[in-house]
Design an enzyme around this catalytic site. Structure first.
Site, PDB file in Angstrom:
ATOM      1  N   LYS A 260       0.854  -1.189   0.000  1.00  2.00           N
ATOM      2  CA  LYS A 260       0.000   0.000   0.000  1.00  2.00           C
ATOM      3  C   LYS A 260       0.888   1.236   0.000  1.00  2.00           C
ATOM      4  O   LYS A 260       1.673   1.447   0.927  1.00  2.00           O
ATOM      5  CB  LYS A 260      -0.909   0.005   1.240  1.00  2.00           C
ATOM      6  N   ASP A 265      -2.691  10.273   3.153  1.00  2.00           N
ATOM      7  CA  ASP A 265      -4.087   9.875   3.303  1.00  2.00           C
ATOM      8  C   ASP A 265      -4.853  10.932   4.081  1.00  2.00           C
ATOM      9  O   ASP A 265      -4.811  10.987   5.306  1.00  2.00           O
ATOM     10  CB  ASP A 265      -4.160   8.517   4.026  1.00  2.00           C
ATOM     11  N   LYS A 272     -10.468  13.024   7.175  1.00  2.36           N
ATOM     12  CA  LYS A 272     -10.077  12.706   8.552  1.00  2.36           C
ATOM     13  C   LYS A 272     -10.032  13.991   9.372  1.00  2.36           C
ATOM     14  O   LYS A 272      -9.704  15.047   8.838  1.00  2.36           O
ATOM     15  CB  LYS A 272      -8.656  12.106   8.564  1.00  2.36           C
ATOM     16  N   ASP A 283       1.495   6.456   5.291  1.00  4.14           N
ATOM     17  CA  ASP A 283       0.520   5.500   4.758  1.00  4.14           C
ATOM     18  C   ASP A 283       1.045   4.772   3.511  1.00  4.14           C
ATOM     19  O   ASP A 283       0.322   4.000   2.877  1.00  4.14           O
ATOM     20  CB  ASP A 283      -0.803   6.224   4.463  1.00  4.14           C
ATOM     21  N   ASP A 342     -12.223   6.919   2.903  1.00  8.40           N
ATOM     22  CA  ASP A 342     -11.054   6.740   3.760  1.00  8.40           C
ATOM     23  C   ASP A 342     -10.630   5.260   3.837  1.00  8.40           C
ATOM     24  O   ASP A 342      -9.559   4.949   4.351  1.00  8.40           O
ATOM     25  CB  ASP A 342     -11.346   7.285   5.164  1.00  8.40           C
ATOM     26  N   GLU A 344      -9.363   3.481   1.574  1.00  4.39           N
ATOM     27  CA  GLU A 344      -8.790   3.523   0.226  1.00  4.39           C
ATOM     28  C   GLU A 344      -7.712   2.467  -0.007  1.00  4.39           C
ATOM     29  O   GLU A 344      -7.467   2.065  -1.146  1.00  4.39           O
ATOM     30  CB  GLU A 344      -8.203   4.924  -0.037  1.00  4.39           C
ATOM     31  N   ARG A 346      -7.383  -0.752   0.655  1.00  3.65           N
ATOM     32  CA  ARG A 346      -7.808  -2.040   0.075  1.00  3.65           C
ATOM     33  C   ARG A 346      -8.126  -1.899  -1.420  1.00  3.65           C
ATOM     34  O   ARG A 346      -7.998  -2.858  -2.176  1.00  3.65           O
ATOM     35  CB  ARG A 346      -8.999  -2.580   0.880  1.00  3.65           C
TER      36      ARG A 346
HETATM   37  N1  BES Z   1      -4.395   4.685   6.571  1.00  7.59           N
HETATM   38  C1  BES Z   1      -5.553   4.411   7.358  1.00  7.59           C
HETATM   39  C2  BES Z   1      -5.281   3.424   8.500  1.00  7.59           C
HETATM   40  C3  BES Z   1      -4.367   3.889   9.585  1.00  7.59           C
HETATM   41  C4  BES Z   1      -4.898   4.522  10.712  1.00  7.59           C
HETATM   42  C5  BES Z   1      -3.023   3.651   9.534  1.00  7.59           C
HETATM   43  C6  BES Z   1      -4.053   4.941  11.722  1.00  7.59           C
HETATM   44  C7  BES Z   1      -2.182   4.071  10.551  1.00  7.59           C
HETATM   45  C8  BES Z   1      -2.694   4.720  11.649  1.00  7.59           C
HETATM   46  C9  BES Z   1      -6.640   3.822   6.466  1.00  7.59           C
HETATM   47  O1  BES Z   1      -6.643   4.233   5.151  1.00  7.59           O
HETATM   48  C10 BES Z   1      -7.950   4.214   7.051  1.00  7.59           C
HETATM   49  O2  BES Z   1      -8.238   5.371   7.043  1.00  7.59           O
HETATM   50  N2  BES Z   1      -8.718   3.232   7.515  1.00  7.59           N
HETATM   51  C11 BES Z   1      -9.975   3.469   8.088  1.00  7.59           C
HETATM   52  C12 BES Z   1     -10.914   2.446   7.526  1.00  7.59           C
HETATM   53  C13 BES Z   1     -12.360   2.711   7.825  1.00  7.59           C
HETATM   54  C14 BES Z   1     -12.832   3.956   7.095  1.00  7.59           C
HETATM   55  C15 BES Z   1     -13.164   1.497   7.375  1.00  7.59           C
HETATM   56  C16 BES Z   1      -9.846   3.322   9.592  1.00  7.59           C
HETATM   57  O3  BES Z   1      -9.065   2.482  10.057  1.00  7.59           O
HETATM   58  O4  BES Z   1     -10.506   4.076  10.305  1.00  7.59           O
HETATM   59 ZN    ZN Z   2      -4.865   4.830   4.390  1.00  5.99          ZN
HETATM   60 MN    MN Z   3      -7.703   5.983   4.816  1.00  4.86          MN
END
Ligand code: BES
Ligand code: ZN
Ligand code: MN
Length: 500
Positions: A260, A265, A272, A283, A342, A344, A346
């Site tokens: 990834k 992000d 966010k 990220d 968010d 993204e 996957r």
């Molecule tokens: N890049 C984030 C995940 C992340 C969060 C990595 C904190 C490192 C530290 C990812 O893209 C994300 O935003 N995931 C969301 C998914 C949700 C919207 C289903 C999350 O984990 O809140």
């Molecule tokens: Zn992310």
């Molecule tokens: Mn994200």
């Protein structure tokens, strides 16, 4: 890093800025331990000094004292090894803490006591890791923050093939440090195209034989990579997929690593909150890890074929950004309803996995800072391993353990699969709130199949916690980008190479 044979020359006559030895026990039992003996009066002096300075033998605690009369070293670094027989983890952390404390020194000799090859590897890797600095964007350097640069390091060891072990440690550490640099590089400097350029620069400067392929935005659109195109379309800096292929002659297993690479992000239109965004330059830690892994594998000339796919995009809320409710057609042909922009990671990974399948991958491992949920479950230091193949999962966990990179298995529960059902498309990309790391894994699992739907051995490493160290430096680990998963993956590729 040089290897010195014990006793040649003796510890007291070593011409070095800093001599690193271990400290164990406590109180009156505080003991100085080293790879080869120091003269008795020197040991007595060091013990007395350690006691009077209230030096601690707690693992990776560092106490520096001026080199006493009777030894040539200008400084002696006493580093805590704890009260028990030191493990590889202890030695790695201690060696790293010791070298990090060597600001202003030009040379150091590590004389920590150790047993076999894995101990020596841990010491060498720890010591090299501890010297990591990221100063590319500093115009002035704070003296207190100063960390050793170009430290001339030596290690004392009588382990068989010590030079070979140290040489491997150097290749591995260079790769890990590259991954750290990539993660630490500010997101205005590192974006999809500049990431691809940096990969090209490093591959060209290396002995590694790696073939590069870069798919640009128009190729991604024409190729139907709807997942990564959708994520990247909100940014002025378009997405890329970089394939780095190492295919030595005669290699059998064909492994794909998919990373990834979200260079920043923001969350996209599902933006966010500011506080959750501050570390989001990290990220792309998965892409950095898989790029560094294939580099190390090629430099070590491992007998396995491995291709890394870097799925690079910037998730921004520009005027062309994708929306919740959009339906995109993935490279595989599957249609996916976007619920939350968010989620993204996957989307870009799924397209990278499909490309790997098309290239004939026999095993796929994706590496991603994928979910906050993985961090909630396992904390900031441990990465999650999910897989459709028990043997592969176990092999990865064993490689992680041997590399002192904490990892833990997580399930892919069938009952959560229902959450991915969509009213309007083949799939949604996320389900209910609970078990968010697992549904993300279940979504990716859909893409670990051949075109006939046969599963391909696949594992998913969610490194959201350990990719970026927000706390202070600890042991051999620096603050910021850690390069996590590189050591595990290189160890895994070595194991795969030995299987054939
Ligand atoms: N890049 C984030 C995940 C992340 C969060 C990595 C904190 C490192 C530290 C990812 O893209 C994300 O935003 N995931 C969301 C998914 C949700 C919207 C289903 C999350 O984990 O809140
Ligand atoms: Zn992310
Ligand atoms: Mn994200």
């Amino acid at each position: 890093m040089n290897v010195l044979t014990p006793g040649k020359p003796s510890l007291d006559s070593l011409q070095t800025d800093a001599l690193v030895v271990g400290l164990t026990g406590s109180g009156d039992d505080l003991t100085v331990v080293s790879a080869t003996p120091l003269p008795e009066p020197t040991v007595e002096f060091l013990k007395r000094a350690a006691r009077s300075l209230r030096a601690s033998s707690k693992v990776a605690t560092v106490t520096r004292i001026a080199g006493p009369a009777g030894i040539e070293a200008a400084t002696v670094v006493l580093v805590g090894l704890g009260d028990e027989e030191p493990t590889t983890t202890t030695l790695r952390r201690a060696a790293g803490a010791a070298t990090r404390a060597l600001a202003g020194h030009q040379s150091a000799v590590i004389a920590l006591p150790h047993g076999g090859a894995s101990d020596l590897a841990a010491i060498a890797q720890g010591a090299l890791s501890g010297t990591y600095t990221f100063t590319a964007h500093k115009t002035k350097r704070d003296k207190d923050e100063d960390q050793p640069v170009d430290l001339d390091l030596s290690v004392i060891s009588e382990v068989e093939d010590a030079p070979g072990i140290v040489a491997r440690a150097e290749v591995l550490s260079r790769a890990v440090n590259w991954a750290r640099d990539l993660v630490n590089t500010p997101p205005n400097v590192l974006y999809p195209q500049s990431f691809a350029d940096e990969v090209e620069r490093v591959v060209e400067g290396s002995s590694a034989s790696i073939a590069l392929r870069v798919l640009d935005d128009s190729e991604l659109i024409e190729g139907g990579f709807g997942g990564i195109v959708g994520v990247g379309q909100g940014s002025a800096r378009p997405p890329r997929i970089v394939a780095m292929e190492y295919a030595p002659e005669g290699a059998k297993s064909k492994i794909a690593l998919v990373g990834k690479g979200i260079t920043f992000d923001t969350g996209g239109v599902c933006i966010k909150p500011a506080g959750s965004m501050t570390t989001m330059k990290s990220d792309m830690g998965g892409a950095a890890a898989v790029a560094a892994t294939v580099l190390a594998a090629a430099e070590l000339e491992l007998p396995v074929a491995v291709t890394s796919y870097l799925c690079l995009a910037e998730n921004m809320p520009g005027s062309n950004a994708q929306r919740p409710g959009d339906v995109v057609t993935m490279r595989k042909g599957t249609t996916v309803e976007v619920i939350n922009t968010d989620a993204e990671g996957r989307m870009v990974l799924a397209d990278g996995m499909t490309l790997a399948v098309e290239d004939g991958a026999e095993t796929i491992i994706d590496v991603a800072t994928l979910t906050g949920a993985a961090m909630v479950a396992l904390g900031p230091k441990i990465y999650a391993v999910m897989a459709n193949d028990e043997a592969l999962s176990e092999q990865i966990l064993a490689a992680a353990k041997a590399s002192d990179e904490p990892a833990w298995p997580m399930p892919l529960p069938e009952e959560l699969r229902d959450g991915l059902k969509s009213e309007v498309a083949d799939l949604t990309h996320m389900g209910e709130r609970w078990g968010g790391a697992l549904t993300a894994g279940l979504f990716l699992k859909e893409f670990a199949t051949t075109t006939d739907g046969e599963p391909i051995p696949w594992a998913h490493l969610d490194i959201a916690g350990p990719a970026f160290n927000e706390a202070g430096p600890a042991g051999d680990l620096p603050k910021g980008g850690t390069g996590v998963a590189v050591a595990s993956l290189v160890a895994l590729l070595e194991a795969k190479g030995a299987e054939q």
